[in-house]
Write a protein that holds these residues in place. Structure first.
Motif, PDB file in Angstrom:
ATOM      1  N   THR A 207      -1.026   3.064  -6.269  1.00 20.40           N
ATOM      2  CA  THR A 207       0.025   3.303  -5.278  1.00 20.40           C
ATOM      3  C   THR A 207       1.372   3.431  -5.978  1.00 20.40           C
ATOM      4  O   THR A 207       1.555   2.976  -7.117  1.00 20.40           O
ATOM      5  CB  THR A 207       0.094   2.159  -4.257  1.00 20.40           C
ATOM      6  OG1 THR A 207       0.524   0.968  -4.910  1.00 20.40           O
ATOM      7  CG2 THR A 207      -1.262   1.927  -3.618  1.00 20.40           C
TER       8      THR A 207
ATOM      9  N   SER B 200       0.844  -1.192   0.000  1.00 17.05           N
ATOM     10  CA  SER B 200       0.000   0.000   0.000  1.00 17.05           C
ATOM     11  C   SER B 200       0.882   1.247   0.000  1.00 17.05           C
ATOM     12  O   SER B 200       2.099   1.181   0.212  1.00 17.05           O
ATOM     13  CB  SER B 200      -0.909  -0.005   1.224  1.00 17.05           C
ATOM     14  OG  SER B 200      -0.132   0.113   2.410  1.00 17.05           O
ATOM     15  N   GLN B 201       0.245   2.384  -0.204  1.00 14.03           N
ATOM     16  CA  GLN B 201       1.014   3.625  -0.201  1.00 14.03           C
ATOM     17  C   GLN B 201       1.613   3.902   1.169  1.00 14.03           C
ATOM     18  O   GLN B 201       2.734   4.397   1.285  1.00 14.03           O
ATOM     19  CB  GLN B 201       0.124   4.800  -0.631  1.00 14.03           C
ATOM     20  CG  GLN B 201       0.881   6.096  -0.850  1.00 14.03           C
ATOM     21  CD  GLN B 201       1.899   5.992  -1.971  1.00 14.03           C
ATOM     22  OE1 GLN B 201       1.615   5.421  -3.019  1.00 14.03           O
ATOM     23  NE2 GLN B 201       3.094   6.516  -1.751  1.00 14.03           N
TER      24      GLN B 201
ATOM     25  N   SER C 295      -6.254  -3.689  -3.758  1.00 11.82           N
ATOM     26  CA  SER C 295      -5.860  -2.310  -4.010  1.00 11.82           C
ATOM     27  C   SER C 295      -7.018  -1.566  -4.661  1.00 11.82           C
ATOM     28  O   SER C 295      -7.998  -2.163  -5.126  1.00 11.82           O
ATOM     29  CB  SER C 295      -4.638  -2.266  -4.919  1.00 11.82           C
ATOM     30  OG  SER C 295      -4.957  -2.771  -6.201  1.00 11.82           O
TER      31      SER C 295
END
Length: 1437
Positions: free
Chosen positions: A320, A277-278, A977
């Motif tokens: 991301t 993830s970011q 995502s």
């Protein structure tokens, strides 16, 4: 006294407290890493094909060719192409790349795990002043590599597992010698911290578990593995896809913990993360991007996206940074700005060239040069590292050992852990003690209270021999135990928790109580119930030698196991060595009968030394009254002198009515009193030698490891692909996707690429099965019974799946996602399901399972099949019988093209590390279901779990394309995502307890989903760029770190009362009422509905077709598994060769007959080894059938059982032929048949019939062994349990078959065991076929009985009356002599056979009985499987 902190208190500040008490490296103990021109290469062979039985037939030619060529035909393969980078102490590096790009290899190379590849000498690696060679030679433990494999001791609880790791790596107070850990009051608290840090406190008391022991969940096991590696605390840490299988928020917790620890303790941390993830990406300081082994970026994480955007690539709004970077390396995913279509790089080399010439690369080189100047590699740096490390551990002087504990303290720690394992799982140990004691009682009852006459000589010898063999074999299963523990021990050694030999030494100590109690329970019953020499000193000698032999053989088994690289390598030597030790112990073949080529084995035989001493202990110094004299009877009165009769036992002396025990031992066996304690010393010496070799081997010989993913093809198929290797770089010619094209396709709901455009143009999905029926369910609930009462898993769940839609099923861990999928697919085995499920308004019928596709989370496949074969098998058995074979095969090719699997269609599925990779396996799982043409819908359980972001994107894109082609798909997915989530049309969201939180459409950018939760009181809005799935779980409290802790927010109750649910209920009622009438009017869809008699069958094809296809596949599987078949052949041939040549050309005297009888007896005991091969294979095949093929109604359970019986019987026929050839002729049984031929007047048909009978008996016995093994395995869950049961049955049969004890001497209670025993009739028929009936016996010199005839009387005259008595079977050799008479106790073979309860005339009857027993086994296999397994299957309908 305080009870210690509560779990809640630990959760709040666990990491802070850990960082405060864990040793923090200072100065030179903190390491960074700098690498320049890192080049890694391996070797591949041009013969990397799938091995088959035929492969080894041509192996000799390959060996000769390689010898003539001088070097093997290997091709160098470059894996990493000149990587550069620098990672300073306290920094974290994220390594990104597609599977196969070299991410794992990079981590392994930098941490010194170079098995399977080599580092180019030109590569330069600087560990803060320490060279690569010096660090991995002199600073062991400075690096750690945490792989994906989760291996733990199943018997330990989670808390005990982490407590041990903490104890061996966390010095709490400096010791006087080496800084070893001393117990303090803080240690109990410290041991709980790792569990608290990773959210495992609630499961601390749960066992880790395995296939046989129920334990923690997969996610908890993964976090335990992470916690163990975290506790190791190495200065340089490599974490290879460690967060696989964890949800994104838990993965973020793990990365955050590593980040804080790196900053606090100065660790250099390198991580690969799938689907990062970011938030995870932002935790890293630097990122390295790899493309086909080439570095295309290395630098700050904040700079990476800008670098590639500058080249002309576009990052989408919800993408991301990690997904964007890895998408750059995938031609089907990268998106280019308008005007840059012809400017951006395409191939890996083009990307690398741009990187090498960039300003960012120049900055990296400057940083590398500065690092090397700051930390020049010198010889003194290693010493400084050790000094700083010792200071951080609290030691007063430098230590070079990588271990925190001294060897003695390591042994104590492992010893305590060993007893914890025993305490937690004591049932198998207690069961073993009780089981051996029961066996001892049974044996003792057979030999109960032996009299002290010469009639007990043979019984005492048999009893002592059998008891010492059982004592020696008690530890045979330690090989399996060793191999179960070996992966854990090797992992801990890589973490430098302890030496491997330490764990082995500790396990020996922990096993001692078990061995003591087992041997006491067994030997005391044997000794005192059977009336062996009842004196204290004799019993203690008996026990000491029995126990010493047990320990010596235990060391032998351990030694063989530790010298082997695989478990299969260790099993064959153990089996053959045990056979030879039994044969050459001195009982089966007395010393004088041993042939020179194998007789030397007695000098290295622990069982032989123990047996000799036990026999000396029992017989020496004792006299035994004669049980019978020669001659005797009414005609031989008291007028006979002492010299005119003799005792009818070996060792008798003319004129004595007793036999001295030492005389019997010396003449019969050649044993001497002086050997008693000499043998004890030899046993101790052998024990020490075996133990030493074992400890050295376990320390320095690791188990065989995988060299990485290798795609294996069938021979003849790979060359076609290799021929294509000379074409231009396809990737370099790949058209790129412009931004406008991407937006256009994205608006249509399909995230795709130029490749997908070309696929759409060819319309390859148009030929797939179209679905028109709607599947809907109303108020589905599911309850199971537990020890605390009824537990509800699902609670009134509603929903539907329509053709052309992709529905996501989501929820927190434990929400019941997979359970709901199983309930809807009719795959639950237990519990009560309530509610309704319909297909177009009609209830499901018996054909529902085969008309739906179900892709499981675990990719379970037959490892020996190719991709095309797996799809074809599914198509042939699951598509309607009205479809022709040609059409089914053509459809398979269509599916291969649709799933982009043509490139590896002929690749072997294999096993992880040698076969298909993760993505290819997942595609195959989906393809198998598509090849079946599911007519209703497709279920998928976690299709993206554990995949990297690109593979997950690829799989979900495939699902989207399938849905667009008309498929109806319901899919559980684990926090996808944002890009992946956008592909779904509907969402069914569950909370723990199986209650619905939301069902409905998702909307563009999840607008409808977000709107619903905001409208109903979400605690915060969804921020721009935030993943909607993570936001939903956070605001609904679906994660342990959720910000939503408001207990007054019952989301499930809000949904239950919401207008949205009321609308769902209305539509469900409408579907139930309207769809049946609609489909009744539409003839095109009527055939798809339940109730159609043409399709309402449980299976698609007839029974005969099922049997043919499944049997063919199993034959193919056996042929492609040479390890199994060659081990089967080697076992039978090896046993036959060793047996046959050990009894080579046995003479036709009394001992020779006994030898052949025991040769047959030992052949019958081969079942103890054969069952260990057949049972695990049957259960492995059953697992595949019951997990996938059975529930999908591919074929019936009757076909599964029948096909396994047929194939195993066929291969057992081959082993029977080999066994006959290598055993029958060396033993000289054909010669014995010739003697019988002469005795019956030269009738050659008798010789031929006996040889044919012997082969028939061996063949039917081989078939009997296979069918019995499968009958036992049919109803038992675990192979280990089934093998142990088979061993028990075999042991009882061997005791009661009539060889060890003649049937007329059995206690009356046990005679039923003799009569019901298959081995009774087998050995009877084999002995009859081996000896014949009328062949004459020639006694050897020591077997002859000598006595004197009265004066003026010849021996013939003297013995005439005796020889005429009924039951006298002996023969006088010198009837005309008038002095010493020579008498042979047996005259013909038939007399010998009668003495052991064998009647020659019954040989064909006994042969026929073997067919009856085989038929009973086959019936039991079907019956037991039906009773134990089929009810579970029926419950799925």
């Amino acid at each position: 006294m305080s009870a210690g902190p509560s779990p809640t208190e630990l959760d709040d500040d666990a990491l802070d407290r850990w960082l405060a008490i864990a040793p923090s490296p200072t100065g030179n103990a903190r390491l960074g890493i700098c690498f320049q021109n890192l080049r890694v290469f391996g070797y591949s062979s041009t013969t990397d094909y799938q091995t088959t039985v035929g492969t080894y037939l041509f192996a000799a030619a390959s060996v000769v060719r390689n010898l003539l060529a001088g070097t093997p035909r290997r091709r160098r393969v470059q894996i990493l192409h000149g990587l550069d980078g620098v990672l300073r102490s306290g920094e974290m590096l994220l390594v990104l790349g597609r599977p196969g790009s070299g991410c794992s290899t990079t981590l392994k190379a930098l941490t010194g795990r170079t098995y399977g590849f080599e580092i180019d000498p030109a590569s330069k690696v600087n560990y803060q002043g320490i060279s690569f060679e010096a660090l991995h030679r002199d600073c062991k433990g400075a690096t750690i590599y945490q792989a994906e494999l989760d291996v733990h001791f199943a018997e330990l609880t989670l808390g005990q597992t982490l407590k041990f790791a903490t104890k061996v790596r966390l010095p709490s107070r400096r010791g006087p010698d080496d800084g070893a850990t001393k117990p303090t009051s803080t240690m109990p608290t410290a041991s709980l911290l790792p569990a608290a840090i990773f959210g495992l406190t609630g499961s601390a008391g749960t066992m880790m578990g395995n296939d046989m022991i129920r334990g923690v969940s997969g996610g908890e096991k993964k976090r335990t593995s992470i916690a163990e590696a975290f506790v190791a605390g190495a200065p340089i840490q490599a974490w290879d896809n460690t967060t696989r299988g964890l949800d994104s928020l838990t993965a973020l917790d793990v990365i955050t913990t590593l980040k804080r620890t790196a900053a606090s303790h100065g660790s250099a941390v390198i991580v690969t993360v799938y689907q990062a993830s970011q938030s995870i990406y932002d935790r890293f300081d630097k990122v390295m991007l790899l493309h086909d082994g080439r570095q295309i970026y290395f630098g700050p994480t904040a700079r990476a996206v800008q670098f590639f955007e500058h080249l002309g690539f576009v990052k989408s709004e919800r993408q991301t940074s990690a997904d964007f970077l890895t998408s750059i390396t995938h031609p089907a995913e990268r998106v280019v700005k308008p005007g840059f279509e012809d400017k951006v790089p395409r191939s890996a080399d083009e990307f690398r060239n741009i990187w090498v010439s960039s300003a960012d690369r120049e900055a990296l080189i400057d940083d590398i040069n500065a690092y090397n100047s700051e930390y020049p590699m010198t010889r003194t740096t290693v010493g400084a590292y050790h000094a700083s490390k010792a200071a951080s551990l609290g030691c007063s002087q430098s230590r070079t050992s990588p271990y925190a504990l001294s060897t003695g303290r390591q042994i104590r720690a492992c010893f305590r852990r060993g007893f914890e394992r025993l305490r937690n799982n004591y049932v198998p140990v207690v069961a073993g003690v009780i089981g051996n004691s029961v066996v001892a009682l049974i044996i003792s009852s057979v030999f109960y209270n032996l009299d002290e006459t010469t009639a007990s000589f043979y019984k005492r010898a048999v009893l002592i021999f059998y008891s010492i063999v059982i004592n020696a074999g008690i530890s045979a299963f330690e090989v399996l135990t060793m191999w179960a523990a070996r992966p854990v021990v090797e992992k801990h050694n890589s973490y430098k928790f302890y030496h491997p030999f330490v764990e082995s030494a500790a396990s020996m100590i922990c096993d001692l109580p078990n061995k003591v109690f087992t041997s006491l329970g067994f030997n005391m019953a044997i000794y005192f119930m059977t009336n062996l020499r009842r004196t204290p000193d004799a019993f203690f000698v008996f026990y000491i030698f029995s126990f010493t032999c047990l320990l010596t053989m235990s060391m032998f088994f351990r030694m063989v196991g530790s010298l082997s690289r695989t478990m299969e390598q260790s099993m064959a030597p153990v089996a053959n060595a045990m056979l030879l030790f039994i044969i050459y112990a001195g009982f089966v073949i007395p010393t004088r009968y041993m042939h020179p080529w194998l007789g030397w084995i007695r000098w290295i035989n622990p069982i032989g030394y123990a047996y000799e001493s036990l026999m000396i202990n029992e017989f020496w110094g004792r006299t035994y009254a004669c049980s019978a004299t020669i001659p005797s009877g009414p005609d031989y009165g008291s007028s006979m002198t002492a010299g005119e009769r003799t005792c009818s036992s070996v060792g008798s002396v003319v004129g004595q009515d007793f036999v001295r025990g030492e005389a019997y031992l010396e003449i019969q066996y050649g044993f001497a009193r002086s050997h008693l304690w000499r043998n004890f010393g030899i046993l101790l010496g052998m024990m020490i030698f075996f133990c030493t070799v074992h400890l050295v081997a376990v320390e320095y010989i690791p188990a065989q490891r995988s060299k990485g993913d290798i795609l294996v093809f069938r021979r003849g198929r790979k060359r076609a692909l290799q021929a294509c290797s000379d074409v231009p770089d396809v990737e370099a010619m790949e058209p790129v996707l412009s931004l406008n094209q991407w937006k256009l396709l994205h608006e249509k709901g399909v995230t795709t690429s130029a490749t997908d455009v070309s696929l759409r143009e060819t319309n390859i999905f148009d030929g797939l099965q179209k679905q028109t029926a709607v599947f809907h369910w109303d108020a589905i609930s599911y309850d199971i019974k537990t020890k605390d009462g009824t537990k509800r898993i699902l609670d009134e769940v509603d929903g539907w799946v329509k053709p052309g839609t992709l529905t996501a099923l989501m929820g927190a861990t434990g929400a019941g996602k997979t359970t709901l999928l199983d309930v809807l697919a009719s795959r639950v085995a237990v519990g009560v399901v309530s509610g309704s499920a319909y297909v177009d308004g009609r209830s499901r019928d018996g054909s529902f399972q085969r008309r739906t596709g179900y892709t499981q989370q675990l990719d379970i496949h037959l490892s020996t099949a190719t991709v095309r074969e797996a799809l074809t098998f599914s198509a042939l058995l699951r598509q309607p019988r009205s479809t022709s074979r040609v059409e089914k095969v053509a459809y398979v090719e269509h599916v291969l093209k649709a799933l982009d699997m043509e490139a590896y269609a002929d690749a072997v599925v294999g096993v992880p590390g040698q076969g298909l990779n993760v993505e290819e396996r997942k595609r195959l799982s989906i393809g198998i279901e598509l090849a079946a043409k599911p007519q209703l819908l497709l279920f998928l359980d976690e299709p993206t779990s554990g995949l990297d972001s690109q593979t997950a994107w690829s799989i979900c894109t495939l699902l989207r394309r399938l849905a667009d082609s008309g498929q109806a798909i319901l899919c559980t997915i684990h926090q996808p995502s944002s890009r992946i989530f956008d592909m779904f049309d509907q969402l069914l969201l569950l909370e723990k307890g199986g209650r619905t939180l939301y069902f409905g459409t998702i909307g563009d950018n999840a607008s409808k989903l977000i709107s619903y939760f905001l409208k109903n009181g979400a605690s915060r809005p969804c921020r721009s760029g935030e993943n909607p799935t993570e936001w939903v779980l956070d605001v609904t409290g679906g994660h342990r770190t959720s910000t939503s802790t408001n207990q007054t927010m019952p989301w499930s109750e809000k949904w239950r009362l919401s207008p949205e649910r009321k609308e769902i209920k209305r539509q469900l009622r409408e579907m139930k009422d309207f769809l049946p009438t609609k489909t009744a009017d539409a003839g095109v869809t009527a055939s798809l509905l339940p109730g159609d008699t043409a399709l309402n069958t449980e299976f698609s094809v007839p029974f005969a077709t099922q049997l043919f296809l499944v049997t063919h596949r199993i034959f193919q599987e056996y042929w492609r598994d040479p390890t199994y078949l060659y081990s089967k052949i080697a076992l039978s041939a090896g046993v036959g060769v060793f047996n046959g040549f050990s009894f080579y050309m046995s003479p036709l005297d009394i001992q020779g007959l006994i030898n052949i009888l025991f040769s047959i007896f030992l052949l019958a005991s081969i079942f103890n080894n054969v069952d260990q091969q057949i049972i695990p294979r049957f259960i492995k095949g059953r697992e595949l059938f019951e997990a996938r093929e059975g529930p999908s109604k591919t074929y019936s359970w009757v076909v599964f059982v029948a096909s396994n019986l047929i194939v195993e019987a066929a291969w057992q026929t081959l082993t029977a032929v080999l066994l006959f050839v290598v055993w029958y002729f060396p033993t000289g049984l054909w010669r014995q048949a010739g003697a019988h031929h002469d005795a019956v007047g030269g009738d050659s048909t008798v010789v031929a019939s006996n040889a044919g009978l012997m082969f028939g008996l061996l063949w039917i016995f081989c078939v009997f062994m296979s069918t019995l093994s499968q009958a036992i395995a049919a109803g038992i869950e675990h192979a280990e349990t089934a093998v142990q049961m088979a061993q028990l049955v075999s042991s009882l049969w061997l005791i009661f078959c009539g060889v060890l004890v003649p049937p007329h001497e059995f206690a009356r209670f046990w005679i039923f065991m003799y009569r019901l025993n298959p081995l009774t009739y087998l050995i009877s028929a084999m002995a009859s076929a081996a000896f014949g009936e009328h062949a004459s016996i020639s006694c050897s010199d020591y077997e002859l009985l000598r006595f004197n005839a009265p004066a003026a009387t010849t021996c013939g005259e003297y013995m005439q009356a005796f020889l005429s008595y009924p039951g006298v079977s002996g023969r006088l050799l010198n009837a005309e002599a008038s002095g010493e008479c020579l008498y042979c106790p047996l005259g013909e073979v038939g007399d010998f056979l009668s003495g052991v309860g064998i009647q020659f005339a019954n040989r064909w009857r006994d042969f026929g009985f073997q067919f009856v027993f085989v038929a009973v086994n086959i019936g039991l296999t079907f019956g037991v499987y039906w009773l134990a397994r089929v009810p579970r299957q029926k419950a799925l309908v």
